[in-house]
Design an enzyme around this catalytic site. Structure first.
Site, PDB file in Angstrom:
ATOM      1  N   ASP A 143       0.834  -1.204   0.000  1.00 32.69           N
ATOM      2  CA  ASP A 143       0.000   0.000   0.000  1.00 32.69           C
ATOM      3  C   ASP A 143       0.870   1.257   0.000  1.00 32.69           C
ATOM      4  O   ASP A 143       1.604   1.513   0.953  1.00 32.69           O
ATOM      5  CB  ASP A 143      -0.901  -0.019   1.242  1.00 32.69           C
ATOM      6  CG  ASP A 143      -2.032   0.995   1.183  1.00 32.69           C
ATOM      7  OD1 ASP A 143      -1.867   2.047   0.531  1.00 32.69           O
ATOM      8  OD2 ASP A 143      -3.085   0.735   1.793  1.00 32.69           O
ATOM      9  N   HIS A 179      -3.030  -0.396  -2.450  1.00 36.20           N
ATOM     10  CA  HIS A 179      -4.241   0.291  -2.028  1.00 36.20           C
ATOM     11  C   HIS A 179      -5.329   0.140  -3.093  1.00 36.20           C
ATOM     12  O   HIS A 179      -5.071   0.248  -4.281  1.00 36.20           O
ATOM     13  CB  HIS A 179      -3.917   1.779  -1.826  1.00 36.20           C
ATOM     14  CG  HIS A 179      -4.931   2.542  -1.061  1.00 36.20           C
ATOM     15  ND1 HIS A 179      -4.971   2.537   0.311  1.00 36.20           N
ATOM     16  CD2 HIS A 179      -5.964   3.330  -1.472  1.00 36.20           C
ATOM     17  CE1 HIS A 179      -5.962   3.305   0.714  1.00 36.20           C
ATOM     18  NE2 HIS A 179      -6.589   3.781  -0.352  1.00 36.20           N
TER      19      HIS A 179
END
Length: 235
Positions: A174, A205
């Site tokens: 992420d 993400h």
């Protein structure tokens, strides 16, 4: 399957919009779907429709209504992504939690059959993942799930107030939640009796978005199956 409805604020002085999807028969519980920074867009509505197909009443409150009602943005369009970031910068998260709490009340009122307290869970993505964690700490929600929540490492101090089960999906790649923040989440939450964290190696993400460039099919399928099992157990 669904459509827009209105929810009264906790103060009872205003109304805000929410997407509502309901099953064909009696709902077994309710799930609040908490938006990303892109508003209650087609992907969020699709998630509500899916929960309704599994027998839940699903509600996705328009959390940006005080800034701009009816926001629907596409994260794969650069200008719309920039608009979303600007809205996020102006968004009052404490007010957002109050609107989620108002949605919890609305869901319980709709489900109330006179036998006990209807169960309500929440599932959020990105900003919504953070808000799902805050909802677990600040309301009486029965179960909470957060996908790639941003800044949860800064909220560990609220974890003592979590009384009901929480599930967090953490993609290790992420780019909004760096390894140091992920490590802090594990250090602060792995021993919490109500919190479970799942890591998704190498995913980024937004991997569980319904459509678009960010989706990872295998990762989304795995995470969503875990979420479905979690709600089946706790709601």
């Amino acid at each position: 399957m669904g459509g827009m409805t209105k929810i009264e604020t906790l103060e009872g002085d205003q109304m805000f919009g929410a997407y509502r999807a309901a099953p064909e028969g009696e709902a077994k519980a309710a799930i609040i779907v908490i938006q990303e920074i892109f508003g209650v867009n087609p992907g969020i509505r699709s998630k509500c429709d899916h929960w309704a197909s599994l027998g839940y009443l699903a509600l996705a409150p328009d959390l940006f209504w005080r800034l701009k009602p009816g926001v629907e943005l596409d994260p794969d369009v650069e200008e719309e992504f920039k608009t979303a970031l600007a809205l996020m910068g102006k968004f009052d998260q404490d007010e957002g939690i109050r609107d989620i709490e108002a949605t919890i009340h609305a869901a319980r009122e709709e489900l109330d059959g006179g036998e006990g307290r209807p169960k309500v869970g929440c599932v959020g993505y990105c900003l919504g993942g953070r808000l799902a964690f805050m909802t677990a700490a600040r309301t009486d929600i029965d179960a909470s799930v957060g996908y790639y929540g941003v800044g949860i490492d800064g909220l560990i101090g609220e974890s003592h107030a979590i009384a009901h089960p929480v599930l967090l999906h953490v993609p290790t790649g992420d780019h909004f939640v760096l390894p140091e923040a992920q490590a802090a989440m594990h250090a602060g939450l792995d021993d919490h009796p109500k919190v479970t964290l799942y890591d998704y190696e190498g995913l980024d993400h937004g991997f569980a978005t319904e459509t678009g460039n960010r989706r990872d099919e295998a990762g989304a399928t795995l995470a969503d199956s875990r979420t479905e099992a979690f709600f089946a157990e706790h709601l």
